[in-house]
Structure formats: C-alpha cells, structure tokens
Design a protein around this motif. Structure first.
Motif, mmCIF file in Angstrom:
data_model
loop_
_atom_site.group_PDB
_atom_site.id
_atom_site.type_symbol
_atom_site.label_atom_id
_atom_site.label_comp_id
_atom_site.label_asym_id
_atom_site.label_seq_id
_atom_site.Cartn_x
_atom_site.Cartn_y
_atom_site.Cartn_z
ATOM 1 N N LEU A 37 0.846 -1.193 0.000
ATOM 2 C CA LEU A 37 0.000 0.000 0.000
ATOM 3 C C LEU A 37 0.883 1.245 0.000
ATOM 4 N N GLU A 39 1.174 5.616 -1.000
ATOM 5 C CA GLU A 39 0.346 6.817 -1.025
ATOM 6 C C GLU A 39 0.027 7.294 -2.431
ATOM 7 N N MET A 68 -2.837 4.196 -3.356
ATOM 8 C CA MET A 68 -4.134 4.418 -2.724
ATOM 9 C C MET A 68 -4.643 5.832 -2.961
ATOM 10 N N ALA A 71 -2.869 8.684 1.892
ATOM 11 C CA ALA A 71 -2.776 7.825 3.080
ATOM 12 C C ALA A 71 -4.097 7.698 3.819
ATOM 13 N N ALA A 74 -5.962 4.374 3.596
ATOM 14 C CA ALA A 74 -5.323 3.145 4.064
ATOM 15 C C ALA A 74 -6.324 2.180 4.695
ATOM 16 N N TYR A 77 -8.442 0.357 1.925
ATOM 17 C CA TYR A 77 -7.677 -0.646 1.181
ATOM 18 C C TYR A 77 -7.316 -1.834 2.073
ATOM 19 N N ALA A 78 -6.974 -1.560 3.307
ATOM 20 C CA ALA A 78 -6.623 -2.645 4.231
ATOM 21 C C ALA A 78 -7.826 -3.543 4.484
ATOM 22 N N CYS A 94 4.971 4.816 4.081
ATOM 23 C CA CYS A 94 4.191 6.014 4.369
ATOM 24 C C CYS A 94 5.113 7.128 4.837
ATOM 25 N N HIS A 101 -2.527 7.071 10.123
ATOM 26 C CA HIS A 101 -3.541 6.551 9.194
ATOM 27 C C HIS A 101 -3.257 5.088 8.872
ATOM 28 N N TYR A 102 -2.004 4.775 8.617
ATOM 29 C CA TYR A 102 -1.633 3.393 8.306
ATOM 30 C C TYR A 102 -1.852 2.484 9.510
#
Length: 205
Positions: A37, A39, A68, A71, A74, A77-78, A94, A101-102
């Motif tokens: 993933l 940014e 993505m 960020a 995240a 997508y996760a 990131c 965010h991650y």
C-alpha cells in the motif's frame, strides 16, 4: 495491460465504491500473496524500478504494488485486501506525518499495524538525500530538464529555500513529473545507499 495491472485497476474501482466482483475474480485466478500500500503513483514507480533493478519481478512473485491516492485511504484498502477481505499480507511505505492513518487502518483490518516502513518526510526526500543534491541535478539534466530546473531555482520564491526543499518542490511542479522521477531517482541509486524504508520494504517482500 498485464493481469496484475488489471487487478490493481479493479481494486482501485472497488475501493472507490464499486462492487468488487472482478477484483475478487482476478484474485482467485492470480493468487496474489502480498499487497504493498503506497500513497501515490510516484511511490509505485520508485518501488517497481528499484525491484526491477535488483532483478525482481514483483507481479510474478504475487506482489501487488498499488497507489491508494492518499494515506487517508489506508483503512479502506486494508479492509478490502487484508485479513478481513482478500486475505493478503499487507505492507507499504508512508510519510512520518501519515503514520497514524496506516497504523489505524491496518489494525482495524486485522493486519499487523507495524508492517510498513516510514519515510522521514516523504519518499522523494529519502531519494534526494540518498543520491545527493549534485547527483539529482545530473539526473534531471540527463532527462533534458536542466534548463527547466535552473529557471525554477532562480524564481524569487525559491531563493530562500534550502537545496533539498527546492528540488522536492521542482519534482511536483508539473503533472506527471513526480511519477517520472520516482523511477529515475530510484534507478540512479547506488545499491549501497538505498534509503532504509525502501530497503526494508523490499527485504520484507
């Protein structure tokens, strides 16, 4: 378009609110094992260029490297790709400012919140520092943009900035330039001076 490119496109459409049927069908056929993933598309260009220079074909290894578009996406997508979705192992890069965010996104999806690598400012900053100001200038010159860089650096608004911030700003001034130089800077790296976040990510894959 390769099968992995098609999968990336379908994942992006799914994350944007689409049904995700085609993404799931492609995942069942391609059997990807890991999603990286990132940014933005310049990060994708840099990761793929550096992997290619090391003789690695990430798509053939079952690694999907995708942007993505920020960020803040995240978590979405996760959720789609991680343990609660397609069941892929998640990792990524990131900026330090976007670390939260991650961490929140991966944790909420049941993935390891520490399975990503952090750039101090951003990936361009890491690449420029690893290459050095003079070497980046040489690469820009080799790309036929030396005159554009010199014109930019002579603008009154740039004269009080340090060399590194000015180069970072130059890379983002024209549409597509940041993506282009993600590849160019990564390919120009001395193998012994790969920035730690990039080296860590590639070793993790």
């Amino acid at each position: 378009m390769t099968d992995m490119d098609a999968f990336r496109a379908e994942v992006a459409a799914w994350a944007a609110g689409g049904p995700g049927d085609t993404a799931r069908e492609l995942a069942a056929r391609l059997h990807p094992r890991t999603a990286v993933l990132l940014e933005g598309r310049s990060d994708v260009a840099a990761v793929e260029a550096l992997a290619g220079r090391a003789g690695r074909d990430l798509a053939a290894e079952g690694v999907c490297v995708l942007s993505m578009d920020g960020a803040t996406n995240a978590a979405r997508y996760a959720r789609l790709l991680g343990p609660s979705g397609l069941g892929l192992r998640l990792t990524g890069l990131c900026d330090d400012a976007e670390r939260a965010h991650y961490a929140r996104g991966l944790a909420a999806a049941g993935a390891d919140p520490d399975a990503f690598f952090v750039c101090v400012a951003d990936l361009e900053d890491e690449l420029i520092r690893a290459l050095g100001i003079d070497r980046v200038g040489e690469l820009v010159e080799a790309e036929g943009e030396g005159r554009a860089l010199r014109t930019f650096l002579n603008q009154p608004a740039q004269r009080d900035r340090g060399p590194l911030p000015r180069l970072r700003r130059f890379l983002g001034t024209t549409s597509g330039r940041k993506i282009r130089y993600g590849r160019v800077l990564a390919e120009g790296l001395d193998p012994a001076r790969v920035p730690a976040p990039l080296a860590g990510l590639l070793a993790f894959l």
